[in-house]
Structure formats: C-alpha cells, structure tokens
Design an enzyme around this catalytic site. Structure first.
Site, mmCIF file in Angstrom:
data_model
loop_
_atom_site.group_PDB
_atom_site.id
_atom_site.type_symbol
_atom_site.label_atom_id
_atom_site.label_comp_id
_atom_site.label_asym_id
_atom_site.label_seq_id
_atom_site.Cartn_x
_atom_site.Cartn_y
_atom_site.Cartn_z
ATOM 1 N N GLN A 110 13.653 -24.847 23.400
ATOM 2 C CA GLN A 110 13.779 -23.510 22.634
ATOM 3 C C GLN A 110 15.061 -23.943 21.578
ATOM 4 O O GLN A 110 15.727 -22.905 21.047
ATOM 5 C CB GLN A 110 14.181 -22.719 23.674
ATOM 6 C CG GLN A 110 13.174 -22.305 24.547
ATOM 7 C CD GLN A 110 13.300 -20.977 25.357
ATOM 8 O OE1 GLN A 110 13.460 -21.294 26.759
ATOM 9 N NE2 GLN A 110 13.893 -19.846 25.013
ATOM 10 N N PHE A 141 10.348 -19.095 28.323
ATOM 11 C CA PHE A 141 10.984 -18.121 28.775
ATOM 12 C C PHE A 141 12.574 -18.199 29.284
ATOM 13 O O PHE A 141 12.912 -17.742 30.282
ATOM 14 C CB PHE A 141 10.009 -17.871 30.254
ATOM 15 C CG PHE A 141 8.841 -17.815 30.002
ATOM 16 C CD1 PHE A 141 8.278 -16.803 29.151
ATOM 17 C CD2 PHE A 141 8.056 -18.555 30.855
ATOM 18 C CE1 PHE A 141 6.808 -16.781 29.143
ATOM 19 C CE2 PHE A 141 6.617 -18.596 30.354
ATOM 20 C CZ PHE A 141 6.179 -17.857 29.705
ATOM 21 N N ARG A 258 13.551 -14.795 30.636
ATOM 22 C CA ARG A 258 13.266 -13.729 29.887
ATOM 23 C C ARG A 258 13.723 -12.271 30.542
ATOM 24 O O ARG A 258 13.601 -11.950 31.443
ATOM 25 C CB ARG A 258 11.675 -13.514 29.875
ATOM 26 C CG ARG A 258 10.711 -12.785 28.936
ATOM 27 C CD ARG A 258 9.637 -12.926 28.987
ATOM 28 N NE ARG A 258 8.623 -12.129 27.984
ATOM 29 C CZ ARG A 258 7.498 -12.151 27.757
ATOM 30 N NH1 ARG A 258 6.721 -12.943 28.505
ATOM 31 N NH2 ARG A 258 7.089 -11.494 26.860
ATOM 32 N N GLU A 611 11.135 -8.970 25.292
ATOM 33 C CA GLU A 611 11.899 -8.807 26.261
ATOM 34 C C GLU A 611 11.912 -7.486 26.939
ATOM 35 O O GLU A 611 12.028 -7.065 28.030
ATOM 36 C CB GLU A 611 13.242 -9.402 26.602
ATOM 37 C CG GLU A 611 13.418 -10.909 26.595
ATOM 38 C CD GLU A 611 14.664 -11.533 26.021
ATOM 39 O OE1 GLU A 611 14.953 -12.303 26.873
ATOM 40 O OE2 GLU A 611 15.437 -10.884 25.469
#
Length: 667
Positions: A110, A141, A258, A611
């Site tokens: 990420q 996540f 998340r 989210e």
C-alpha cells in the site's frame, strides 16, 4: 499524563520499530498522527499484557448514583476483539537486479515510497537505485502499509547479494502467524444524562489499544478513535472528552485495519446510547433522536459547523428516509416475538458520521498523450481492490473530453511517480483523481487550439476529432506530457480539521435461535451520502464490502493472543472470516441522490467510500442484542446484560441464559 486527547497534541513515544521510526517515509504515522506520540504504560510488559487480556473479557457496567434529581451518571467498559486482515493475497514480493546498483521490486504493498525508502536503507543504496512497482495487490485493508516490509526487504537482500531474481510469497498460515491485525481494544466510558429524557449532558471515553510488540502503527489508530468518538451525537453542555493509550505487549505487531480506531469508537458510543435508553426506560430510537447533532452545531474536533455552506449535514434526511423502514421492522419483530418462544427477532437503525481531512495525501500523477490519441496515466496510489484506477481513468477522460476507451492506467512506480503518500484512510482515490485532474487540465489547455480545428464525428463520439487533434499537436511540437501534484490545504492552522463528512444510516433485522445461538441476518438496508459518486459501481462495491468485513469482526472473527504472544488460530480452521453463507439474506445499498459534496476541496463533488460504511454493521450487533432482550423479557429478566464480542453463537446463547445442562429432552 501519557494520554492522547486528540490528534496534534503531544505525548511521548516508546516501543516503536527503530527502522521505521527513523525513516522519513513512515507516512502512516505521519499522516494520521503528525506530532503525536504514545507513551507506553510504565508497568512491566507482562503485567500490561495480562491487564489487556483481562480487559478483553470484561464488559461490566457500573451505575453511578443520581447527583441531584434528574441528572444521572453511568460508567461502562466495552472490550472489542482483534481482527486479522486476511487479504486474499498473502504478503509477497519479487526483486530483480537491474543495471549497476539498480533493483526493481514488484511488491504487494500500500506504500511504494515507504518500501523504496526502507529497502534502500537496508541495502545502503540511494532511493534512486530502487524502483518499487505495484500493479495491484490482492487486498490489503491496512495490512500492507508496513507489515509487508519483511517480504520486500528479504527478497531485496537476496537479489542484491546473489545477483539473481528472488521471490517470496507467504503461506497463509505463516502469513497469519507473522502479522497482527486490528488492535484489541478496551474502552471505558462515562456518560451524564437526564434520567427522564436520556439527553446527554457529558460523555467521556478512554481507549486502551494493544499495539503488539511495536506500537508505531497503532498511534494513528488511537488518534482516529479519539477524533471520531462523537459519531452523530451531541455530548451536551458538560462536554466531550476522549483519551487513550497504546500498550506495547508480547503480541505480534498490530497495524491499521480498515476504519482503524473508528470501528471500535463508534461501537462504544452506541453502547452508551443503548445503556442510557435502558436506564431511562425509553426506546433507543427516542434516545438517539434526542441526542443527534442539529444543523449549526460544532463537533468537538471540527471548526466548521454542521450544515454550513462548505460542510453539509445530511443525516436528518437519511434518518427520515430510513425511519419508516425501522418502524415497520420493529412492528414485525414484536409480532413475531409474541408467538415464538425460542426464536426471536430484533431490528435496529445505526447512524454514522465519518469525517475526512484531505491535507494528509500528497499524491503525484503523470499523463502522457500520444500521437494516435491514446492516453497513459500513472499516479502514486496503489490499486488494492478499491477501484482507484477506474476512478482515475474516468476523471482524466472527463477533463480531457475524450473517450474512456483511449485512457489506460499504468502500474504504480516510484521511478515514474515518486514521493507519494501511502494508500489508505479512504482518501487516496479522490486525491489521486485530483492529481490526475490537475495534469489533465494542463494538457487540455495545450490541446485546445487543435481541438477547435478538429471536429468530432457526427454521432457525438470523440474518436476522429480527438485523435486528429493529438496528431496535430505532436506535429506542432506541443509537449503532451504533464504532471499533477495533489497537495490540498484545508484549515491552515490545523491539518486535521475535517474538510467534510460522509453520513449513513443502516436498518438491520435479525432472527436468532435462543437455544443454539445461531444467527440469521434477515436484512440490512443501507443509505449513504456519498456526494456525487465518481463511479457508482465502485462505490456500491466498497459499501457492501466494508459492511461485510465489519460484520466478520462483530460476529465470527476471533483471534486470542496469550501471554507468550502466540495466536489462537493460523488458518480458517480456527479463524472464521465472514463467508458467502453469512451475508444478509437481503442487502440493499443505495446512495443519496443530488447531494454533491459542497467542500471546496471535494473532487468533482465526491466523497470517500472505503471505510465510512463499516460502522453501520454495528446495527446487526444491536439488533441481535434486541432479540436477546426479547427472550430474556419473556422470563422476567429485564436487567442490563452484556453481549460479548464477537457475538458468536456461544456468546448469544450465554446472553440468553441457556446452559448446556438445560438443554435436555423431556420424557
């Protein structure tokens, strides 16, 4: 005193991972908690671990005496469990030596820039020698913000030392053993309220998060738990206070997951609302409505009043739409419960207010247009299943006024789009879109003279006219490459001051078997204010996926860590993510129409979607609690009771008071 009251305040830090703490690229901590540091508790590590383990199974409610007449205080403790990221693709990386000292790393990450910085530091090379490429990750996540680094650095070391390509892909069991997840949390709350109406006069909450053996990732999660702790409710004249701390323990290193901190924070707030309703003898619906913010109110962590020209407040509209559905389901549940002794139904409406401050995302974008009219876009965000490339391509096509078919998005690469913030917090998609929009606007201006002289075909498409304009521009030596840099600034005095909020209301109905504790989620009806969606298919998918992931945390996913740091499950035999057979029998997701985001920082009137819906899953938990209460009421038990998390069949059966010894067949 070592506690965090809100983002931006200063405390001290301990127990963080040295390599990341010293890295200027640790942007998850920087983005979510700039200038924020957490003090580890002063008790020895083992005693802190035992404290948290004890807190995990404690959910006691202590009633305070009425101070004078109507005012009343209540205190309670809520413990929420750990949750594993359980991304479909486990941690993986591939490193390939290139010319000289160069190294190309394809990583499931990420945060390509952080990976680049850490690998360069480990190898003793410059960041310019390391190109981290991320075409896509099979889910993340939050689990691939920092927890992927062992995979990336290990392959890099092998490739650099041996001069050969190296690849690592973790086995599922190894993946679960080596990483943590969403932090287990213990939250102690205290509420003051009017004993007759349930109107809040004060609210205070103190969070304790298990950061694991290194706490740096949990810093931002705690700051979010604090800053999101009010949800949709006005805490009253007595004020709102949220504090917390992160514990360093023997558990594996936990990480943002998340809706980090917010999922726990909103649940605790709603437990308090339910506790007040029970104490007052009023329906929880009445207590919710008694305490909702009103237009013009200021929240504890925002300088902008709700319902202002730049910060809308659409919860009343959402609630008014969903309220009749709730009343109908409550009536159905009451009728059903009156004629069924051992199966009970419950219904609940859960609201959410999810704030967003966009100044934390620094995202680059690069657009190249070729003579044949094809368009290549690169940006700093990582595709992790959230549809970021789809949104970016659509925005570029919209700004350039060309067909979407001619626009393609390339893999994220630190060589082409350097120095990007991490992908997380739900703001990366719109921030990447904004960076691409800025680059596209430059190119649109360069092409404008040529577009005027190249008419589009008669059917209204942009095929011939667009391609001719691009070819003419290249022939005229016009530079058809441009960059954009997303660096928006909201409140110059407070980077964490929210720029807007996403609102939602979910109505849930469940049916439980009071003898076995089995659950059937009959329906969940979600209505969200997503502004002007950049892509409705993507956003609906995000709403559905977020809701289902949160249901797993609430109902089935349980991972206990003992005092030695060993986890209870390393695969699906013991750990149970929400599956296809667990989802609601009826799941309706819709978005409020004709409500563009009025924030001046909004990208084409849009709002974040990844989210914000997760908190709505708590409606299922409270619907289960209502069904259990109906069963208990039949036997004359109306006192407050605890429903442990996750609300497994065992927990539901325990709350109903059904022990194994009672389940006997009559003669």
């Amino acid at each position: 005193d070592g506690r965090v009251r809100r983002r931006g305040e200063t405390a001290s830090a301990a127990g963080s991972d040295d390599a990341l703490e010293g890295s200027a690229r640790c942007r998850e901590a920087r983005k979510l908690a700039a200038d924020l540091r957490i003090k580890a508790a002063r008790q020895p590590r083992e005693s802190r671990r035992q404290m948290l383990l004890a807190a995990r199974i404690t959910d006691a409610i202590v009633e305070g005496e009425a101070r004078s007449g109507r005012p009343r205080d209540l205190e309670g403790v809520v413990a929420t469990p750990m949750q594993k990221h359980f991304h479909m693709e486990t941690h993986s990386a591939r490193a390939v030596p290139a010319e000289g000292l160069d190294l190309v790393i394809t990583a499931s990450t990420q945060d390509a820039a952080l990976t680049q910085s850490v690998v360069a530091s480990v190898l003793g090379r410059s960041s310019a020698n390391i190109d981290v490429v991320a075409r896509r990750a099979g889910g993340a996540f939050g689990g691939k913000l920092t927890l992927h680094l062992p995979a990336a650095t290990a392959t890099a070391i092998v490739a650099a030392r041996r001069g050969v390509p190296a690849r690592y892909h973790a086995d599922r069991r190894d993946d679960m053993k080596m990483t943590g997840g969403r932090e287990a949390c213990r939250a102690a709350y205290r509420v003051g309220f009017d004993a007759a109406t349930g109107k809040l006069s004060s609210y205070a909450v103190d969070f304790m998060l298990d950061g694991g053996c290194a706490t740096v990732d949990s810093v931002g999660d705690l700051s979010m738990a604090v800053a999101w702790s009010d949800n949709c409710y006005n805490s009253g004249a007595g004020g709102h206070e949220a504090t917390g701390r992160v514990l360093q323990t023997t558990a594996p290193r936990n990480s943002s997951m998340r809706s980090p901190g917010v999922l726990q924070s909103h649940l605790v707030r709603e437990v308090a609302i339910n506790r007040i309703a029970h104490a007052c003898g009023r329906h929880v619906l009445d207590v919710q409505e008694e305490n909702f913010y009103q237009a013009g109110d200021r929240t504890p962590y925002s300088s902008r009043p709700l319902g202002s020209d730049a910060f809308n407040w659409t919860l009343p509209e959402l609630w008014a739409t969903q309220r009749p559905k709730l009343l109908a389901r409550l009536a159905d549940a009451e009728a059903f419960n009156a004629t069924n002794a051992f199966r009970k139904r419950g219904a609940y409406a859960m609201p959410t207010k999810y704030i967003m401050a966009l100044s934390g995302w620094k995202i680059p974008a690069l657009i190249n247009i070729y003579a044949d009219g094809s368009v290549r876009v690169l940006h700093g965000g990582c595709e992790i299943g959230q549809g970021i490339h789809t949104k970016v391509a659509a925005v570029v096509a919209y700004v350039l006024d060309c067909d979407l078919d001619v626009v393609s998005v390339g893999a994220t690469s630190t060589e082409k789009t350097p120095n990007s913030s991490c992908t997380g917090g739900s703001g990366t998609s719109e921030s990447s879109c904004n960076a691409a929009r800025l680059a596209a606007e430059i190119l649109r201006e360069r092409l404008a003279p040529f577009r005027a002289g190249c008419a589009d075909v008669a059917d209204g498409t942009h095929g011939a006219g667009w391609a001719d304009a691009c070819a003419a521009a290249v022939s005229a030596s016009v530079h058809l490459s441009a960059t954009g840099w997303n660096d928006v600034q909201g409140n110059p005095d407070d980077a964490d001051d929210p720029d807007y909020a996403i609102y939602g209301v979910a109505v849930a109905e469940v049916e439980i078997d009071c003898l076995s504790g089995e659950i059937e989620i009959s329906s969940v009806d979600v209505l969200m204010d997503e502004g002007s969606s950049l892509n409705t298919d993507v956003d609906v998918g995000q709403l559905e996926g977020g809701l289902v992931m949160a249901l797993g945390w609430l109902l089935t996913e349980d991972c206990v860590v003992d005092a030695t740091g060993a986890q209870s499950g390393d695969g699906t035999w013991d750990y149970k993510p929400f599956g296809a057979q667990d989802v609601p029998l009826e799941l309706n997701v819709s978005m409020l129409a004709n409500t563009p985001n009025p924030s001046p920082l909004a990208v084409l009137g849009s709002k974040a979607s990844g989210e914000p819906p997760m908190q709505l899953a708590a409606g299922v938990y409270f619907a289960i609690r209502a069904a259990v209460a109906a069963f208990r009421s039949d036997v004359g038990e109306t006192s407050w009771f605890d429903l442990a998390l996750p609300a497994t069949p065992e927990a539901i059966r325990d709350a109903c008071g059904c022990a194994d010894a009672q389940l006997t067949l009559g003669s």
